[in-house]
Design a protein around this motif. Structure first.
Motif, PDB file in Angstrom:
ATOM      1  N   GLN A  42     -21.713-115.590  18.181  1.00 16.61           N
ATOM      2  CA  GLN A  42     -21.638-116.226  19.503  1.00 16.61           C
ATOM      3  C   GLN A  42     -20.444-115.641  20.261  1.00 16.61           C
ATOM      4  OE1 GLN A  42     -21.305-120.477  19.394  1.00 16.61           O
ATOM      5  NE2 GLN A  42     -21.176-120.680  21.602  1.00 16.61           N
ATOM      6  N   VAL A  43     -20.718-115.188  21.470  1.00 15.39           N
ATOM      7  CA  VAL A  43     -19.679-114.586  22.285  1.00 15.39           C
ATOM      8  C   VAL A  43     -18.892-115.678  22.994  1.00 15.39           C
ATOM      9  CG1 VAL A  43     -19.187-113.041  24.204  1.00 15.39           C
ATOM     10  CG2 VAL A  43     -21.085-112.550  22.648  1.00 15.39           C
ATOM     11  N   GLN A  44     -17.587-115.519  22.973  1.00 18.38           N
ATOM     12  CA  GLN A  44     -16.739-116.460  23.685  1.00 18.38           C
ATOM     13  C   GLN A  44     -15.609-115.695  24.373  1.00 18.38           C
ATOM     14  OE1 GLN A  44     -14.945-119.539  21.268  1.00 18.38           O
ATOM     15  NE2 GLN A  44     -14.829-120.955  23.003  1.00 18.38           N
ATOM     16  N   LEU A  45     -15.359-116.041  25.615  1.00 19.97           N
ATOM     17  CA  LEU A  45     -14.256-115.469  26.381  1.00 19.97           C
ATOM     18  C   LEU A  45     -13.339-116.623  26.785  1.00 19.97           C
ATOM     19  CD1 LEU A  45     -16.314-113.104  28.715  1.00 19.97           C
ATOM     20  CD2 LEU A  45     -15.053-112.455  26.674  1.00 19.97           C
ATOM     21  N   VAL A  46     -12.066-116.491  26.474  1.00 21.33           N
ATOM     22  CA  VAL A  46     -11.119-117.559  26.768  1.00 21.33           C
ATOM     23  C   VAL A  46      -9.958-116.985  27.575  1.00 21.33           C
ATOM     24  CG1 VAL A  46      -9.590-119.315  25.827  1.00 21.33           C
ATOM     25  CG2 VAL A  46     -11.751-118.790  24.673  1.00 21.33           C
ATOM     26  N   GLU A  47      -9.824-117.498  28.794  1.00 18.09           N
ATOM     27  CA  GLU A  47      -8.750-117.043  29.673  1.00 18.09           C
ATOM     28  C   GLU A  47      -7.525-117.938  29.549  1.00 18.09           C
ATOM     29  OE1 GLU A  47     -12.668-116.534  32.078  1.00 18.09           O
ATOM     30  OE2 GLU A  47     -11.774-117.999  30.714  1.00 18.09           O
ATOM     31  N   SER A  48      -6.392-117.350  29.865  1.00 23.11           N
ATOM     32  CA  SER A  48      -5.141-118.103  29.912  1.00 23.11           C
ATOM     33  C   SER A  48      -4.161-117.347  30.789  1.00 23.11           C
ATOM     34  CB  SER A  48      -4.567-118.296  28.504  1.00 23.11           C
ATOM     35  OG  SER A  48      -4.264-117.040  27.919  1.00 23.11           O
ATOM     36  N   GLY A  49      -3.047-117.983  31.078  1.00 21.07           N
ATOM     37  CA  GLY A  49      -2.007-117.310  31.825  1.00 21.07           C
ATOM     38  C   GLY A  49      -1.881-117.712  33.277  1.00 21.07           C
ATOM     39  N   GLY A  50      -2.828-118.503  33.765  1.00 21.32           N
ATOM     40  CA  GLY A  50      -2.745-118.935  35.143  1.00 21.32           C
ATOM     41  C   GLY A  50      -1.633-119.946  35.340  1.00 21.32           C
ATOM     42  N   GLY A  51      -1.409-120.296  36.583  1.00 19.60           N
ATOM     43  CA  GLY A  51      -0.387-121.270  36.898  1.00 19.60           C
ATOM     44  C   GLY A  51       0.049-121.179  38.335  1.00 19.60           C
ATOM     45  N   LEU A  52       1.162-121.826  38.605  1.00 25.11           N
ATOM     46  CA  LEU A  52       1.732-121.840  39.948  1.00 25.11           C
ATOM     47  C   LEU A  52       2.823-120.784  40.035  1.00 25.11           C
ATOM     48  CD1 LEU A  52       2.085-123.231  42.743  1.00 25.11           C
ATOM     49  CD2 LEU A  52       3.736-124.753  41.626  1.00 25.11           C
ATOM     50  N   LEU A  94      -2.645-112.604  33.433  1.00 21.76           N
ATOM     51  CA  LEU A  94      -3.769-113.341  32.899  1.00 21.76           C
ATOM     52  C   LEU A  94      -4.305-112.641  31.657  1.00 21.76           C
ATOM     53  CD1 LEU A  94      -5.712-114.133  36.194  1.00 21.76           C
ATOM     54  CD2 LEU A  94      -3.729-115.291  35.198  1.00 21.76           C
ATOM     55  N   SER A  95      -4.739-113.445  30.694  1.00 22.91           N
ATOM     56  CA  SER A  95      -5.300-112.916  29.456  1.00 22.91           C
ATOM     57  C   SER A  95      -6.716-113.419  29.277  1.00 22.91           C
ATOM     58  CB  SER A  95      -4.460-113.344  28.252  1.00 22.91           C
ATOM     59  OG  SER A  95      -3.135-112.901  28.367  1.00 22.91           O
ATOM     60  N   CYS A  96      -7.522-112.596  28.646  1.00 22.10           N
ATOM     61  CA  CYS A  96      -8.899-112.969  28.313  1.00 22.10           C
ATOM     62  C   CYS A  96      -9.153-112.470  26.896  1.00 22.10           C
ATOM     63  CB  CYS A  96      -9.872-112.349  29.297  1.00 22.10           C
ATOM     64  SG  CYS A  96     -11.615-112.540  28.853  1.00 22.10           S
ATOM     65  N   VAL A  97      -9.274-113.395  25.980  1.00 19.53           N
ATOM     66  CA  VAL A  97      -9.508-113.040  24.584  1.00 19.53           C
ATOM     67  C   VAL A  97     -10.980-113.216  24.262  1.00 19.53           C
ATOM     68  CG1 VAL A  97      -8.951-113.543  22.187  1.00 19.53           C
ATOM     69  CG2 VAL A  97      -7.170-113.682  23.937  1.00 19.53           C
ATOM     70  N   ASP A 156     -23.049-110.566  31.663  1.00 17.24           N
ATOM     71  CA  ASP A 156     -23.793-111.457  30.768  1.00 17.24           C
ATOM     72  C   ASP A 156     -23.014-112.701  30.361  1.00 17.24           C
ATOM     73  OD1 ASP A 156     -25.231-108.613  29.060  1.00 17.24           O
ATOM     74  OD2 ASP A 156     -26.019-109.797  30.729  1.00 17.24           O
ATOM     75  N   TYR A 157     -21.757-112.529  30.030  1.00 16.69           N
ATOM     76  CA  TYR A 157     -20.979-113.649  29.502  1.00 16.69           C
ATOM     77  C   TYR A 157     -19.712-113.851  30.329  1.00 16.69           C
ATOM     78  CZ  TYR A 157     -23.999-113.686  25.439  1.00 16.69           C
ATOM     79  OH  TYR A 157     -25.097-113.772  24.612  1.00 16.69           O
ATOM     80  N   TRP A 158     -19.366-115.129  30.455  1.00 18.72           N
ATOM     81  CA  TRP A 158     -18.225-115.507  31.288  1.00 18.72           C
ATOM     82  C   TRP A 158     -17.328-116.489  30.546  1.00 18.72           C
ATOM     83  CZ3 TRP A 158     -17.541-113.994  36.493  1.00 18.72           C
ATOM     84  CH2 TRP A 158     -18.580-113.209  37.005  1.00 18.72           C
ATOM     85  N   GLY A 159     -16.056-116.409  30.864  1.00 19.66           N
ATOM     86  CA  GLY A 159     -15.146-117.424  30.387  1.00 19.66           C
ATOM     87  C   GLY A 159     -15.129-118.617  31.320  1.00 19.66           C
ATOM     88  N   GLN A 160     -14.319-119.614  30.968  1.00 19.62           N
ATOM     89  CA  GLN A 160     -14.253-120.843  31.751  1.00 19.62           C
ATOM     90  C   GLN A 160     -13.302-120.730  32.934  1.00 19.62           C
ATOM     91  OE1 GLN A 160     -16.209-123.683  31.342  1.00 19.62           O
ATOM     92  NE2 GLN A 160     -17.287-122.194  30.065  1.00 19.62           N
ATOM     93  N   GLY A 161     -12.403-119.777  32.868  1.00 18.20           N
ATOM     94  CA  GLY A 161     -11.515-119.550  33.997  1.00 18.20           C
ATOM     95  C   GLY A 161     -10.121-120.106  33.788  1.00 18.20           C
TER      96      GLY A 161
END
Length: 126
Positions: free
Chosen positions: A1-11, A20-23, A114-119
């Motif tokens: 199962q493919v999963q993309l997880v973003e992080s690093g956002g903020g103010l 920003l990171s996408c694992v 095809d596949y997207w992370g949650q943002g």
């Protein structure tokens, strides 16, 4: 199962930087074309940047060219978006996406992926 997880956002204040990171899990990031898109409230989804699986060629929207850099770390199975000189108009939800086969002419077309992370939310504000 493919999963993309973003992080690093903020103010961040205008002029500052964010990374920003996408694992990716379930697949190998080096085998896929990867891209970042963003969507601001009340606006359509917008292409930001992409990196091709073959050769690592990079592409940018005019609105971020010279300020943002997309990169890939195969060892961490991740893609990054370095955002410098942030502007208030960069405020949006940023998502990463992947596609195995994509024509260069379609690299900025969200429907081709095809596949997207949650943002992850980025807010440029003082």
């Amino acid at each position: 199962q493919v999963q993309l997880v973003e992080s690093g956002g903020g103010l961040a204040q205008p002029g500052n930087s964010l990374r920003l990171s996408c694992v990716m899990s379930g697949r190998t990031v080096s085998s896929y074309n990867m891209a970042w898109f963003r969507q601001a409230p009340g606006k359509d989804r917008e292409f930001v940047a992409a990196i091709r699986r073959n050769g690592g060629y990079t592409y940018y929207a005019d609105s971020v060219k010279g300020r943002c850099t997309i990169s890939r770390d195969n060892a961490k199975n991740a893609v990054y978006l370095q955002m410098n000189s942030l502007r208030t108009e960069d405020t949006a939800d940023y998502c990463c996406a992947e596609d195995e086969e994509i024509m260069l002419s379609s690299i900025g077309t969200a429907e081709q992926y095809d596949y997207w992370g949650q943002g992850t939310q980025v807010t440029g504000s003082s």
